[in-house]
Write a protein that holds these residues in place. Structure first.
Motif, PDB file in Angstrom:
ATOM      1  N   TYR A 208       0.786  -1.229   0.128  1.00  0.00           N
ATOM      2  CA  TYR A 208       0.035   0.112   0.100  1.00  0.00           C
ATOM      3  C   TYR A 208       1.003   1.255   0.180  1.00  0.00           C
ATOM      4  N   PHE A 209       1.812   1.182   0.965  1.00  0.00           N
ATOM      5  CA  PHE A 209       2.691   2.535   0.837  1.00  0.00           C
ATOM      6  C   PHE A 209       3.579   2.548  -0.216  1.00  0.00           C
ATOM      7  N   GLY A 210       3.973   1.548  -0.826  1.00  0.00           N
ATOM      8  CA  GLY A 210       4.841   1.615  -2.147  1.00  0.00           C
ATOM      9  C   GLY A 210       3.769   2.080  -3.294  1.00  0.00           C
ATOM     10  N   PHE A 211       2.595   1.772  -3.377  1.00  0.00           N
ATOM     11  CA  PHE A 211       1.740   2.193  -4.470  1.00  0.00           C
ATOM     12  C   PHE A 211       1.428   3.539  -4.123  1.00  0.00           C
ATOM     13  N   LEU A 212       1.283   3.868  -2.898  1.00  0.00           N
ATOM     14  CA  LEU A 212       0.756   5.415  -2.675  1.00  0.00           C
ATOM     15  C   LEU A 212       2.036   6.276  -3.033  1.00  0.00           C
ATOM     16  N   GLU A 213       3.397   5.909  -2.722  1.00  0.00           N
ATOM     17  CA  GLU A 213       4.378   6.654  -3.258  1.00  0.00           C
ATOM     18  C   GLU A 213       4.427   6.662  -4.586  1.00  0.00           C
ATOM     19  N   TYR A 214       4.358   5.605  -5.181  1.00  0.00           N
ATOM     20  CA  TYR A 214       4.772   5.431  -6.732  1.00  0.00           C
ATOM     21  C   TYR A 214       3.588   6.381  -7.442  1.00  0.00           C
ATOM     22  N   PHE A 215       2.603   5.968  -7.037  1.00  0.00           N
ATOM     23  CA  PHE A 215       1.136   6.944  -7.617  1.00  0.00           C
ATOM     24  C   PHE A 215       1.587   8.338  -7.541  1.00  0.00           C
ATOM     25  N   THR A 216       1.804   8.810  -6.449  1.00  0.00           N
ATOM     26  CA  THR A 216       2.154  10.259  -6.139  1.00  0.00           C
ATOM     27  C   THR A 216       3.205  10.888  -7.035  1.00  0.00           C
ATOM     28  N   PHE A 217       4.208   9.966  -7.125  1.00  0.00           N
ATOM     29  CA  PHE A 217       5.491  10.492  -8.034  1.00  0.00           C
ATOM     30  C   PHE A 217       5.083  10.245  -9.566  1.00  0.00           C
ATOM     31  N   ALA A 218       4.163   9.181  -9.720  1.00  0.00           N
ATOM     32  CA  ALA A 218       3.683   9.138 -11.209  1.00  0.00           C
ATOM     33  C   ALA A 218       2.918  10.398 -11.685  1.00  0.00           C
ATOM     34  N   LEU A 219       2.162  10.769 -10.734  1.00  0.00           N
ATOM     35  CA  LEU A 219       1.167  11.968 -11.122  1.00  0.00           C
ATOM     36  C   LEU A 219       1.859  13.560 -11.217  1.00  0.00           C
ATOM     37  N   VAL A 220       3.008  13.364 -10.897  1.00  0.00           N
ATOM     38  CA  VAL A 220       4.048  14.688 -10.904  1.00  0.00           C
ATOM     39  C   VAL A 220       4.149  15.094 -12.156  1.00  0.00           C
ATOM     40  N   PRO A 221       4.338  14.379 -13.223  1.00  0.00           N
ATOM     41  CA  PRO A 221       4.230  15.178 -14.754  1.00  0.00           C
ATOM     42  C   PRO A 221       2.744  15.427 -15.279  1.00  0.00           C
ATOM     43  N   MET A 222       1.815  14.616 -14.848  1.00  0.00           N
ATOM     44  CA  MET A 222       0.514  15.433 -15.079  1.00  0.00           C
ATOM     45  C   MET A 222       0.313  16.758 -14.369  1.00  0.00           C
ATOM     46  N   ALA A 223       0.740  16.647 -13.099  1.00  0.00           N
ATOM     47  CA  ALA A 223       0.508  18.005 -12.329  1.00  0.00           C
ATOM     48  C   ALA A 223       1.213  19.116 -12.992  1.00  0.00           C
ATOM     49  N   LEU A 224       2.331  18.774 -13.444  1.00  0.00           N
ATOM     50  CA  LEU A 224       3.438  19.873 -13.850  1.00  0.00           C
ATOM     51  C   LEU A 224       2.614  20.380 -15.301  1.00  0.00           C
ATOM     52  N   ILE A 225       2.227  19.363 -16.071  1.00  0.00           N
ATOM     53  CA  ILE A 225       1.573  19.912 -17.439  1.00  0.00           C
ATOM     54  C   ILE A 225       0.486  20.454 -17.164  1.00  0.00           C
ATOM     55  N   GLY A 226      -0.272  19.988 -16.136  1.00  0.00           N
ATOM     56  CA  GLY A 226      -1.510  20.705 -15.553  1.00  0.00           C
ATOM     57  C   GLY A 226      -1.558  22.134 -15.482  1.00  0.00           C
TER      58      GLY A 226
END
Lengths: 650, 650
Positions: A208-226
């Motif tokens: 769960y914590f691995g996923f939470l961390e991975y997911f958060t970092f994976a969203l960073v590019p989307m956030a930056l483009i947003g």
């Protein structure tokens, strides 16, 4: 030889308590005596061969304290043989992961006293207790109504009859302190200590914590483009399509890459190729006594066809009905709101001004009530479906709750988007929903339980202090156990994953309307890590570790969401005024183009998911090597044993 | 003990030839001698321990006859140990399927002389020949340019250098006669003798015929429903939708049920849980010599990244270019046809009447030529991609050819349907294409090769008759072998599956335009079974059996087709005049409804595929039981071996 060693161990004075077992205070003496005897008995007599001691009275021993609390432990030798029973995978000296066996124990890396982590030991003890089976007892001594039959798990029966209140693993204060320090006590930019989390809480939590961390970092590019999309109001149809396409491909890619990352985590944690022991029927499972076709053991049998009938004829219609009701309530809300607005427009008095907020408040309250009732109903129904395995029960429960939550969260947004086609309102609602739900969640999840727990802790510590004058706050073991027994039960990662799932929904479904969503989610998750970690370490009882090899049904849920996202995004692009203006001469052309591009993207998405291998190459090679070696070993074994025999016969 | 038994067997006069090995007539004597020695050598010396004899000259021995033909066989004992090597699964006395081992041989059902079928024996011999590895030879004796290195498969090297011309299994005339009688010689309404087919040809062939039969029967309901639609011209939008929905759900269901049926066939044929031995690199595979990371053996290594680059940067663009070319040719065809029609309309002379047919003829010829060139190009490219495994090579080849054939067959129909929107022409073209392709196929596939083969056979029989006056037509072994060596090579089930795939396309893609398609396909397949069976038994060399556990990549291809079918059918419904008339006021509404229903159906389709388990429950239980037993055995084994040791040490 083996017997002597174990009987020596049995009298081992250095008994480390690992697991706490609490029976009701009214449990009859003979039942207690029998249970302890069965737990202590040698394995060859059908016992569990574990160590068990009664917990002494606390310092401030009060009458209401339950005397029937027991500490369970085991000798090192017993734990190792238990590790073999549960099929634990450990790292060998050559770096590969292999199933642990006592005969090959010296081939394993770091084979010494702390070879097994405390979480592993606790898991082994839980497994051994769960597989402690009745022999010729027809009922629990002292309780003629608590029936037993040969092969029935004693602990499960005691649990289902309410004699056994709880069974939980103890915290290890030193280790916990170290873990919490490296995890959340210092503000840092490094990654979470996943291996330590796994070491202390087991694979399920670590995933769960691995996923939470991975997911958060994976969203960073989307956030930056947003961000530039939001700041500069880029709203041409071409920019829309580019943004949507990037998001969709990105969603697919991150979910596929997560699968690969999760496979390599599972490999290193030894759960990837671990063969699960055959699961015991869950405590509530009932049926006519028969023989399990796989194990040949006697156990309740419940026909699968009957379960399917219950699922398809009762549960599915019920869920559909609830979804319909939820939609119905939503429609009433929109009507009420329209009515309140019209009243306000007619006569903008103070009371009319207040009236505007009434529908939203009623709707929010009704939704909360519906969620609560539905959760109970879903649990009841899933229990009634009578699943044999805990895992299957969990999956069905997750699916039911998931679908309803999805509807409740997103139905109003879909209505605003596609029926009212009001993009400004959609953006507003989205932002409001996202921000309020985040704040509420963090409060309900961590702060409130922590505050309650703190009050309870203080009371206990004060009570202890009253008797003894302790200089440090360190509690004696007895108090520690009673304190932990009072802590709330950790109910699994369900709600945590559900929250992430809904956040993922906000980001992926409506990303082209509100490009800032990813930014908000990223911010939320950065704090979520801390509050979840804090919750795990300080608020709840320690959970038993759960040897998961992946995030299970959630992978599927996230993938389904990303497919729905493709459809939704293209529908949103299709109805956006900018795109409509571009295709002003022909609406048909517009829809056809939107649909065509959507189909192509969907096809591309599936192709991408198909082309990216689920397991990284280097892990795949190691797995094949292991399989190859076992095949070769099998070939040799036959020849070897024949040779051995000839040698001995000479 | 073992050695004596085998050296006895070695001189066994009752040598049964199983496989024929043909070397070029110019092969040097020393190479032949070396090869035979290596084949005959004991396993402990690195040989294959097989029996091999040179084929004597034929009755009408002519100079052009190749003297270098060898018959390979093996002792019973050797075949059994080979069965263990290849991991053969056989039925035990208790009805379960287990991996055969020589030590447990008496636990297996019907363990006697004919325990292994001839096809199995031939497969074992092929496997043993394939895994006959070079030891310290640096090259093949007599051929300094044919390099060898320790561990290289000798047969594969000889094959890739053209010294070994062919390796094929012999027919068994009595068994073949019996099989062909029960299979196609009597007109009957019973099912095909799948178990006998599998017994004679192996699992791969049996799966093809099983699929053919299953598919034909599965289409019967579609055909039955299609007939009234055709006869009564049911063309309301509601009837369209009902028919399309039935077809789509039916397609999904039959493909899912096939998976289940195929799993239970594979279980009973022992290929479902059979662990494949690690595949040898295919003959054409080349690379720098290195160590296989899985087996640790020396073999050529070719970096995967390089292969991926070749695939994505060369093969994929090439395929896309070919598809574009194919579309381009199609467009020219439609233009030419329009021009021819306009010429004919202007001046309806005799020459203009002929001119109308010219474009179709040219197009048909060009398509055939393109198909041919493309096939060569695809084979060349896939070879150049340098796949390590034959299976991976086959998959990539199938995919390439599949996509192109799909385009060639259906592009013109799609053009007629969606660009010209001419339903009458679509129906005509569909019927014409379906009927002519069927007739052509059956002729090209069975009649022509049979006629050619028959001429060759007659020549041979006449030649034999000239020398000896044989009363019966029974040929002596020598002539039989030479006759079979001259037969065409059976190139696998590729083209047969491709044909079924295209037929499935006609049925599923355009079923709502031409409901009679299913009827035509059913009729075609009833004769197809006979012609394919005939072809297998009489026209081609016997193929080596192929231990398949399913129909492989074709399952995926059929599933992909059924998804494309959903989209196409709804697009067809959307543009049909009847439906357009219903939504006459708003085209937008029409499209939106079509798209919405299509999405719901697609979702339902995926849900259905997900909900139907791929392996039937009873097979699943048997598999779990086997796994459970092996886990339990493993636990016991450790204790047992310790006990044994103690016993012997006493």
């Amino acid at each position: 030889l083996r017997v002597t060693m174990e009987s020596l161990d049995y009298c081992d004075p250095g008994f480390t308590p690992l697991v706490v077992l609490e029976l009701t205070s009214e449990t009859k003496e003979e039942a207690i005596g029998w249970l302890l005897r069965r737990i202590r008995d040698l394995q060859q007599n059908g016992g569990a061969e574990l160590l068990v001691e009664q917990l002494g009275p606390g310092v401030g021993a009060q009458e209401k304290e339950n005397p029937n609390m027991f500490l369970v432990g085991a000798s090192q030798q017993r734990l190792l043989s238990g590790a073999e029973d549960v099929g634990l995978f450990k790292e060998c000296s050559d770096g590969s992961m292999r199933a642990f066996t006592c005969t090959n124990k010296h081939k394993f890396k770091d084979f010494k006293d702390s070879f097994l982590s405390m979480a592993e030991c606790q898991y082994i003890i839980k497994h051994e207790l769960d597989t402690l089976r009745a022999r010729d007892e027809t009922h629990v001594p002292g309780y003629t109504e608590v029936k037993l039959y040969p092969g029935k798990s004693i602990i499960r029966r005691l649990q289902s009859k309410g004699i056994l209140i709880q069974l939980f693993p103890l915290h290890e204060k030193e280790e916990l302190k170290r873990l919490s320090f490296s995890w959340y006590k210092k503000v840092k930019l490094s990654f979470q200590p996943l291996d330590d989390i796994r070491h202390y809480y087991g694979e399920g939590q670590a995933f769960y914590f691995g996923f939470l961390e991975y997911f958060t970092f994976a969203l960073v590019p989307m956030a930056l483009i947003g961000v530039p999309y939001y700041l500069f109001d880029w709203e041409g149809y071409d920019k829309y399509v580019v943004f949507a396409m990037f998001n969709l491909i990105w969603c697919t890619v991150i979910l596929e890459l997560w699968k690969r990352y999760s496979a390599s985590l599972a490999y290193h944690w030894g759960t990837l190729s671990r063969k699960k022991a055959f699961e015991e029927p869950r405590p509530g499972f009932h049926g006519v006594l028969g023989f399990n076709p796989v194990t040949g053991r006697e156990e309740p049998i419940y026909p699968n066809a009957k379960r399917q009938l219950r699922i398809y004829l009762v549960s599915v219609p019920f869920v559909l009905l609830c979804l319909y009701l939820s939609l119905y309530v939503m429609m009433i809300y929109f009507q009420m709101e329209a009515w309140a607005l019209s009243v306000h427009d007619d006569e903008p008095t103070f009371w009319a001004g207040i009236l505007i907020f009434i529908p939203s408040i009623i709707y929010a309250v009704v939704i909360e009530i519906m969620n609560l009732i539905y959760r109970y109903a879903a649990e009841f129904l899933t229990e009634w479906e009578n699943h044999r395995l805990e895992s299957s029960y969990q999956n069905h429960l997750v699916l039911k709750v998931l679908v309803f939550n999805f509807f409740n969260c997103f139905a109003s947004l879909f209505y605003i988007a596609f029926v009212m086609q009001d993009m400004v309102l959609l953006r507003q609602s989205l932002a409001t929903l996202l921000i309020t739900s985040q704040i509420l969640n963090q409060f309900m999840e961590a702060c409130l339980p922590y505050w309650l727990q703190r009050r309870r802790n203080k009371k206990m510590i004060n009570r202890v202090r009253k008797r003894r004058t302790l200089e440090d706050k360190e509690l004696p073991l007895v108090e520690q156990v009673r304190l932990e027994a009072d802590m709330s039960m950790y109910l699994g990662t369900f709600d945590d994953y559900l929250e992430q799932f809904l956040l993922f929904g906000y980001v992926s479904l409506f990303s082209c309307v509100y490009p800032l969503a990813a930014v908000l989610v990223v911010l939320n998750n950065f704090t979520e890590v801390y509050s979840d970690a804090f919750k795990m370490c300080r608020v709840f009882k320690r959970p038993f570790s759960d040897p998961a090899a992946n995030i299970g049904v959630w992978q599927l849920a996230f993938e389904a969401m990303s497919v729905i996202a493709v459809v939704t995004n293209f529908a949103l692009i299709g109805i956006s005024p900018q795109v409509k203006a571009y295709f002003s001469d022909s609406e048909t052309q517009l829809i056809l183009w939107t649909v065509a591009i959507e189909h192509v993207l969907l096809a591309f998405k599936f192709l991408l998911a198909f082309l990216i291998p689920d397991i990284p190459k280097h892990i795949q090679i190691r797995l094949s090597r292991l399989e190859f070696e076992s095949l070769e070993a099998l070939k040799k074994k036959v020849e070897q044993s024949a040779e051995n025999l000839t040698y001995f016969l000479k």
